[in-house]
Scaffold this motif. Structure first.
Motif, PDB file in Angstrom:
ATOM      1  N   ALA A 162       0.827  -1.203   0.000  1.00 48.08           N
ATOM      2  CA  ALA A 162       0.000   0.000   0.000  1.00 48.08           C
ATOM      3  C   ALA A 162       0.866   1.261   0.000  1.00 48.08           C
ATOM      4  CB  ALA A 162      -0.927  -0.006   1.227  1.00 48.08           C
ATOM      5  N   TYR A 163       1.922   1.235   0.784  1.00 46.18           N
ATOM      6  CA  TYR A 163       2.830   2.377   0.873  1.00 46.18           C
ATOM      7  C   TYR A 163       3.515   2.643  -0.461  1.00 46.18           C
ATOM      8  CZ  TYR A 163       6.899   5.050   2.561  1.00 46.18           C
ATOM      9  OH  TYR A 163       7.879   5.992   2.752  1.00 46.18           O
ATOM     10  N   GLU A 164       3.910   1.576  -1.143  1.00 45.83           N
ATOM     11  CA  GLU A 164       4.640   1.728  -2.393  1.00 45.83           C
ATOM     12  C   GLU A 164       3.749   2.200  -3.543  1.00 45.83           C
ATOM     13  OE1 GLU A 164       6.426  -2.078  -2.792  1.00 45.83           O
ATOM     14  OE2 GLU A 164       7.876  -1.724  -1.173  1.00 45.83           O
ATOM     15  N   ARG A 165       2.418   2.143  -3.359  1.00 46.73           N
ATOM     16  CA  ARG A 165       1.509   2.603  -4.411  1.00 46.73           C
ATOM     17  C   ARG A 165       1.551   4.120  -4.594  1.00 46.73           C
ATOM     18  NH1 ARG A 165      -2.512  -1.017  -2.027  1.00 46.73           N
ATOM     19  NH2 ARG A 165      -2.369  -3.039  -3.069  1.00 46.73           N
ATOM     20  N   ILE A 166       2.123   4.835  -3.637  1.00 35.34           N
ATOM     21  CA  ILE A 166       2.209   6.294  -3.797  1.00 35.34           C
ATOM     22  C   ILE A 166       3.388   6.688  -4.676  1.00 35.34           C
ATOM     23  CG2 ILE A 166       1.182   6.620  -1.513  1.00 35.34           C
ATOM     24  CD1 ILE A 166       3.933   7.614  -0.569  1.00 35.34           C
TER      25      ILE A 166
END
Length: 206
Positions: A162-166
């Protein structure tokens, strides 16, 4: 710090040194840990051209905050799993701090022995400055900076995904943070702290 000033000729080589050292350190760390991807991608080199990212270069040139083209790695090839990713991520900022220290030592020796001129002093000073800025800035936990990979390596897999989706929005987030002064509020105190440590060590050996 808008970039087209009389010091441009001194800033260009200093900037290229800082960016190249940073990315080469990432590539070397990854290859040393078992991932040949940087070598295949042509990033295991001290030639600055393959490491340059146009947006990151413009940001660093104009605002003293920027980044180079991220070194591609395959985390599944790295030994030690997440610790391998963290090692690769820290290699770039670590190399910049070492280069800043080396620049400070060289400046001290050249000044003490009166070997240089104003042009040499300026190149060394800018090399020190850019390396220190690049080291601290890249520890900010926003993609594509190294700090985001360090944070991600500590997160559980679902939260890390989820964090890397930014990541696609990272450069715009960084621009906003720079504009709002948030980045400067973080960078300058840390940069000054590291600079004081380097100065104290250099004073003992030069």
């Amino acid at each position: 710090m808008f970039g087209f000033d009389p010091d441009m000729v001194f800033r260009i080589p200093a900037l290229l040194i800082a960016l190249t050292v940073h990315e080469y350190a990432h590539a070397r760390a990854a290859v040393s840990l078992g991932d040949p991807t940087p070598r295949y991608a042509g990033r295991l080199t001290l030639n600055p051209i393959p490491h340059l990212d146009p947006i990151g270069l413009i940001m660093l040139w104009l605002f003293r905050f920027g980044w180079a083209k991220p070194v591609p790695i395959n985390p599944f090839n790295l030994r030690n799993g997440r610790w391998g990713i963290m090692t690769v991520s820290l290699a770039g900022p670590g190399a910049n701090i070492v280069m800043a220290f080396v620049s400070a030592v060289v400046f001290g020796v050249v000044a003490k022995l009166n070997l240089g001129n104003i042009e040499i002093y300026k190149v060394i000073q800018w090399t020190y400055t850019y390396n220190l800025i690049l080291a601290v800035f890249n520890l900010i936990p926003v993609p594509p900076l190294d700090g985001s990979q360090i944070v991600s390596s500590f997160l559980p897999p679902r939260q890390a995904d989820a964090y890397e989706r930014i990541a696609p929005y990272g450069p715009f987030i960084l621009m906003a943070l720079v504009y709002l002064g948030v980045v400067g509020a973080f960078i300058y105190p840390v940069e000054a702290f590291i600079g004081r440590i380097i100065s104290a060590i250099v004073a003992l050996i030069v």
